[in-house]
Design an enzyme around this catalytic site. Structure first.
Site, PDB file in Angstrom:
ATOM      1  CG  HIS A 131      -1.679  -1.241   1.445  1.00  0.00           C
ATOM      2  ND1 HIS A 131      -2.689  -1.632   0.602  1.00  0.00           N
ATOM      3  CD2 HIS A 131      -1.596  -2.211   2.388  1.00  0.00           C
ATOM      4  CE1 HIS A 131      -3.204  -2.777   1.037  1.00  0.00           C
ATOM      5  NE2 HIS A 131      -2.553  -3.152   2.112  1.00  0.00           N
ATOM      6  CB  SER A 184      -0.338   0.424  -4.416  1.00  0.00           C
ATOM      7  OG  SER A 184      -0.941   0.532  -3.143  1.00  0.00           O
ATOM      8  CB  SER A 218      -4.308   0.807  -0.572  1.00  0.00           C
ATOM      9  OG  SER A 218      -3.315   0.278  -1.420  1.00  0.00           O
ATOM     10  CG  ASP A 221       0.581  -5.804   2.487  1.00  0.00           C
ATOM     11  OD1 ASP A 221      -0.140  -6.787   2.763  1.00  0.00           O
ATOM     12  OD2 ASP A 221       0.429  -4.681   3.001  1.00  0.00           O
ATOM     13  CD  GLU A 223       3.324  -5.160   6.559  1.00  0.00           C
ATOM     14  OE1 GLU A 223       4.554  -5.322   6.558  1.00  0.00           O
ATOM     15  OE2 GLU A 223       2.740  -4.350   7.297  1.00  0.00           O
ATOM     16  CG  ASN A 228       0.693 -11.433   9.722  1.00  0.00           C
ATOM     17  OD1 ASN A 228       0.132 -10.344   9.805  1.00  0.00           O
ATOM     18  ND2 ASN A 228       0.149 -12.547  10.212  1.00  0.00           N
ATOM     19  CE  LYS A 268       1.498  -6.808   9.655  1.00  0.00           C
ATOM     20  NZ  LYS A 268       0.115  -7.210   9.406  1.00  0.00           N
ATOM     21  CG  ASP A 290      -0.443  -3.845  10.903  1.00  0.00           C
ATOM     22  OD1 ASP A 290      -1.622  -4.097  10.595  1.00  0.00           O
ATOM     23  OD2 ASP A 290       0.392  -3.501  10.047  1.00  0.00           O
ATOM     24  CG  ASN A 291      -2.517  -8.150  11.781  1.00  0.00           C
ATOM     25  OD1 ASN A 291      -1.586  -7.404  11.520  1.00  0.00           O
ATOM     26  ND2 ASN A 291      -2.622  -9.353  11.249  1.00  0.00           N
ATOM     27  CB  CYS A 316      -8.147  -3.419  12.472  1.00  0.00           C
ATOM     28  SG  CYS A 316      -7.272  -4.101  11.045  1.00  0.00           S
ATOM     29  CG  HIS A 367      -4.440  -8.730   1.461  1.00  0.00           C
ATOM     30  ND1 HIS A 367      -3.644  -7.674   1.857  1.00  0.00           N
ATOM     31  CD2 HIS A 367      -4.119  -8.994   0.180  1.00  0.00           C
ATOM     32  CE1 HIS A 367      -2.864  -7.327   0.849  1.00  0.00           C
ATOM     33  NE2 HIS A 367      -3.126  -8.113  -0.173  1.00  0.00           N
ATOM     34  CG  HIS A 386      -3.279  -0.056  10.419  1.00  0.00           C
ATOM     35  ND1 HIS A 386      -4.633  -0.228  10.276  1.00  0.00           N
ATOM     36  CD2 HIS A 386      -2.749  -1.299  10.459  1.00  0.00           C
ATOM     37  CE1 HIS A 386      -4.898  -1.522  10.239  1.00  0.00           C
ATOM     38  NE2 HIS A 386      -3.780  -2.187  10.331  1.00  0.00           N
ATOM     39  CB  SER A 403       4.096  -3.270  10.417  1.00  0.00           C
ATOM     40  OG  SER A 403       2.959  -3.280  11.233  1.00  0.00           O
ATOM     41  CD  GLN A 446       7.941  -6.153   5.353  1.00  0.00           C
ATOM     42  OE1 GLN A 446       8.960  -6.664   4.887  1.00  0.00           O
ATOM     43  NE2 GLN A 446       6.738  -6.597   5.042  1.00  0.00           N
TER      44      GLN A 446
HETATM   45  P1  NAI Z   1      -6.541 -14.565  11.484  1.00  0.00           P
HETATM   46  O1  NAI Z   1      -6.218 -15.836  10.835  1.00  0.00           O
HETATM   47  O2  NAI Z   1      -5.948 -14.213  12.804  1.00  0.00           O
HETATM   48  O3  NAI Z   1      -8.137 -14.403  11.646  1.00  0.00           O
HETATM   49  C1  NAI Z   1      -9.079 -14.793  10.705  1.00  0.00           C
HETATM   50  C2  NAI Z   1     -10.208 -15.472  11.471  1.00  0.00           C
HETATM   51  O4  NAI Z   1     -11.292 -15.717  10.567  1.00  0.00           O
HETATM   52  C3  NAI Z   1      -9.811 -16.822  12.057  1.00  0.00           C
HETATM   53  O5  NAI Z   1     -10.046 -16.836  13.451  1.00  0.00           O
HETATM   54  C4  NAI Z   1     -10.685 -17.824  11.301  1.00  0.00           C
HETATM   55  O6  NAI Z   1     -11.066 -18.919  12.129  1.00  0.00           O
HETATM   56  C5  NAI Z   1     -11.873 -16.974  10.900  1.00  0.00           C
HETATM   57  N1  NAI Z   1     -12.626 -17.470   9.741  1.00  0.00           N
HETATM   58  C6  NAI Z   1     -12.180 -18.103   8.629  1.00  0.00           C
HETATM   59  N2  NAI Z   1     -13.191 -18.380   7.806  1.00  0.00           N
HETATM   60  C7  NAI Z   1     -14.316 -17.889   8.381  1.00  0.00           C
HETATM   61  C8  NAI Z   1     -15.693 -17.860   8.015  1.00  0.00           C
HETATM   62  N3  NAI Z   1     -16.112 -18.402   6.871  1.00  0.00           N
HETATM   63  N4  NAI Z   1     -16.561 -17.266   8.866  1.00  0.00           N
HETATM   64  C9  NAI Z   1     -16.164 -16.730  10.028  1.00  0.00           C
HETATM   65  N5  NAI Z   1     -14.868 -16.736  10.432  1.00  0.00           N
HETATM   66  C10 NAI Z   1     -13.963 -17.308   9.625  1.00  0.00           C
HETATM   67  O7  NAI Z   1      -6.172 -13.422  10.419  1.00  0.00           O
HETATM   68  P2  NAI Z   1      -6.005 -11.852  10.695  1.00  0.00           P
HETATM   69  O8  NAI Z   1      -4.586 -11.562  11.015  1.00  0.00           O
HETATM   70  O9  NAI Z   1      -7.062 -11.420  11.620  1.00  0.00           O
HETATM   71  O10 NAI Z   1      -6.247 -11.281   9.227  1.00  0.00           O
HETATM   72  C11 NAI Z   1      -7.515 -11.357   8.583  1.00  0.00           C
HETATM   73  C12 NAI Z   1      -7.394 -10.729   7.197  1.00  0.00           C
HETATM   74  O11 NAI Z   1      -7.091  -9.335   7.326  1.00  0.00           O
HETATM   75  C13 NAI Z   1      -6.278 -11.291   6.332  1.00  0.00           C
HETATM   76  O12 NAI Z   1      -6.686 -11.292   4.990  1.00  0.00           O
HETATM   77  C14 NAI Z   1      -5.153 -10.294   6.523  1.00  0.00           C
HETATM   78  O13 NAI Z   1      -4.217 -10.354   5.487  1.00  0.00           O
HETATM   79  C15 NAI Z   1      -5.917  -9.011   6.574  1.00  0.00           C
HETATM   80  N6  NAI Z   1      -5.305  -7.863   7.235  1.00  0.00           N
HETATM   81  C16 NAI Z   1      -5.830  -6.629   6.909  1.00  0.00           C
HETATM   82  C17 NAI Z   1      -5.346  -5.495   7.492  1.00  0.00           C
HETATM   83  C18 NAI Z   1      -5.903  -4.178   7.117  1.00  0.00           C
HETATM   84  O14 NAI Z   1      -5.334  -3.161   7.467  1.00  0.00           O
HETATM   85  N7  NAI Z   1      -7.011  -4.095   6.419  1.00  0.00           N
HETATM   86  C19 NAI Z   1      -4.255  -5.537   8.493  1.00  0.00           C
HETATM   87  C20 NAI Z   1      -3.810  -6.872   8.798  1.00  0.00           C
HETATM   88  C21 NAI Z   1      -4.324  -7.976   8.190  1.00  0.00           C
END
Ligand code: NAI
Length: 470
Positions: free
Chosen positions: A55, A78, A83, A132, A193, A218, A223, A227-228, A232, A338, A391, A399, A403
């Protein structure tokens, strides 16, 4: 063409604003500034070709300029079409760094820019990649596999985006035959990331396809547990507010997925006074949510009741078209995971009788055939970066310090690293946290020698065993 500038941004005249915001961010990114002070003079990445797909925000600009200060030659794109902060991209281009990014890219431009970021002068490839979500890594792998005879590019595409990638690779086969194979010979590694990108890396490793050593940034504690979660907690509400300015208090909000991102998102919505419902597939996370006091149920149970939906699973088809058709009138649907496949926006767009009304960039109202309307934010792409600025700097400093450490480690140990997915040692994780304490006025307690011996840890750390979960 030689006469073309080696960057592509929306508007170079935004560079001054970008520079001012970069300067503001630097004060909130003590980890990155400490890396500059400590390693800058030694230039551990002198002359190293780095390509980044992450991003293109103000915070990323501070990361890029830190890598440059460590000696690297950097090119950037990006990792999401919505983003980019155009003023940040302009400032980076003005600083003479090759960046290819604007807010609201077409998918064609997005993948073209990824390729351009990977193509250094004299048709050289990157020696290191900062990724990322794994798109740069995917392009390099798919290109290499194509040149080794894999016929993936010639098979029917499952989505529009897949078709775009296949078209690009077919063009590469004509315009730069054998290029990926040459590039992979000099490619020393990637640092990834986010959760989704890390997931892809482990999948490729299992399939025996991974070509280089990879550092999973990650899963540094500093991180994903910051961050997560805390990122968020602030940027989800920012995205919702800037998109629709909607009152959150009193509304019913559903957070799908209670991992780190889901935990931060749920807390954010609760903080504003929403009644939050969580959906989960994992009993452990479901129990965690229940014990935090959230109702945990299925999406189906919330239809007609909830006002706001946020997907945070990293999984596909979490909110289906059928779900959307049963939602309350004026429901808001968005994703903070993501990729955009958490919500079936493609199926919604293809629904006969649906009317899509664009309210403003990244905010669409869908008038459904059943007479109700729902809002989709950022076309189902991550709402905090699509509708707001992602963020805050301070958490991104955590984070991105990881990196930088990962990039230096991959380069320094390039001759000994084997293909695999690695994490940074806990000592460095603790160091990243330590670098951020002063800014918050934190005073650490120091172990006495007797205490250290009693709990069996060195006085200067690492303080926790690998299995500790924080
Ligand atoms: P995580 O693996 O810790 O959490 C995901 C959760 O979703 C798990 O607990 C899993 O059991 C659950 N899950 C999976 N399928 C499901 C379904 N069908 N229904 C309900 N729950 C379900 O992953 P994390 O770190 O929380 O990341 C989640 C997403 O966010 C990833 O794609 C990650 O890359 C992205 N992300 C986005 C950020 C942003 O700024 N927008 C920052 C960091 C991560």
């Amino acid at each position: 063409r030689k006469s073309e500038p080696d960057f592509y941004v929306r508007d170079l005249s935004l560079a001054e604003l970008g520079r001012k915001e970069i300067e503001v961010a630097e004060h909130e990114m003590p980890g990155l500034m400490a890396i500059r002070a400590k390693y800058g003079p030694r230039k551990p990445l002198q002359g190293v070709r780095i390509s980044g797909s992450l991003h293109m925000t103000v915070e990323t600009a501070v990361l890029i300029e830190t890598l440059v200060e460590l000696g690297a030659t950097v090119r950037w794109a990006s990792c999401n079409i919505f983003s980019t902060q155009d003023h940040a991209a302009a400032a980076i281009a003005r600083a003479g760094i090759s960046v290819f990014a604007y807010k609201g890219e077409t998918l064609e431009d997005y993948w073209e820019f990824t390729l351009r970021a990977l193509t250094h002068p004299d048709m050289k490839g990157p020696q290191l990649v900062v990724d990322d979500g794994g798109d740069a890594t995917l392009l390099l792998h798919r290109g290499y596999e194509m040149e080794q005879g894999d016929d993936w590019v010639h098979q029917p595409a499952e989505s529009k985006e897949e078709q775009v990638i296949k078209n690009l690779l077919k063009r590469c086969a004509k315009e730069r035959p054998g290029w990926f194979t040459e590039v992979v010979k000099e490619w020393k590694g990637v640092s990834e990331e986010t959760t989704t990108g890390v997931h892809r890396l482990y999948q490729m490793l299992q399939q025996g396809r991974l070509l280089v050593p990879a550092i999973n940034v990650n899963d540094s504690v500093t991180k994903s547990k910051f961050d997560n979660l805390y990122g968020c907690r602030e940027s989800l509400a920012d995205g919702l507010k800037r998109a629709l300015g909607v009152m959150i208090a009193g509304k019913t909000a559903v957070v799908c997925g209670y991992g780190d991102v889901g935990k931060g998102s749920a807390q954010s919505l609760r903080g504003f006074g929403a009644r939050v419902i969580v959906t989960e597939i994992d009993p452990i996370n479901a129990l965690q949510a229940a014990m935090e006091g959230y109702q945990v149920t299925t999406v189906e149970e919330t239809l007609g009741i909830a006002d706001i939906y946020v997907t945070a699973t990293g999984n596909c088809d979490v909110i289906t078209l059928e779900h959307m058709l049963q939602m309350k009138d004026q429901a808001i649907v968005c994703n903070i995971g993501h990729f955009d496949n958490e919500i079936q926006v493609d199926r919604l767009n293809a629904l006969p009788g649906v009317r899509k009304v664009n309210i403003k960039p990244q905010v669409d109202r869908y008038d459904l055939p059943n007479g109700r309307s729902i809002y989709i934010l950022a076309e189902g792409r991550l709402v905090n970066l699509g509708c707001a600025e992602g963020h805050p700097s301070f958490v991104m400093s955590n984070s991105f310090t990881n990196q930088c450490l990962a990039q230096m480690d991959l380069w320094e140990n390039r001759d000994t690293y084997k293909v695999g997915v690695y994490r940074l040692p806990k000592k460095l994780d603790e160091e990243v946290a330590r670098l951020h304490l002063d800014r918050l006025g934190v005073k650490l307690t120091r172990l006495t020698p007797k205490q250290a011996a009693y709990i069996g840890v060195p006085i200067d750390g690492p303080y926790k065993p690998e299995h500790y979960r924080y």
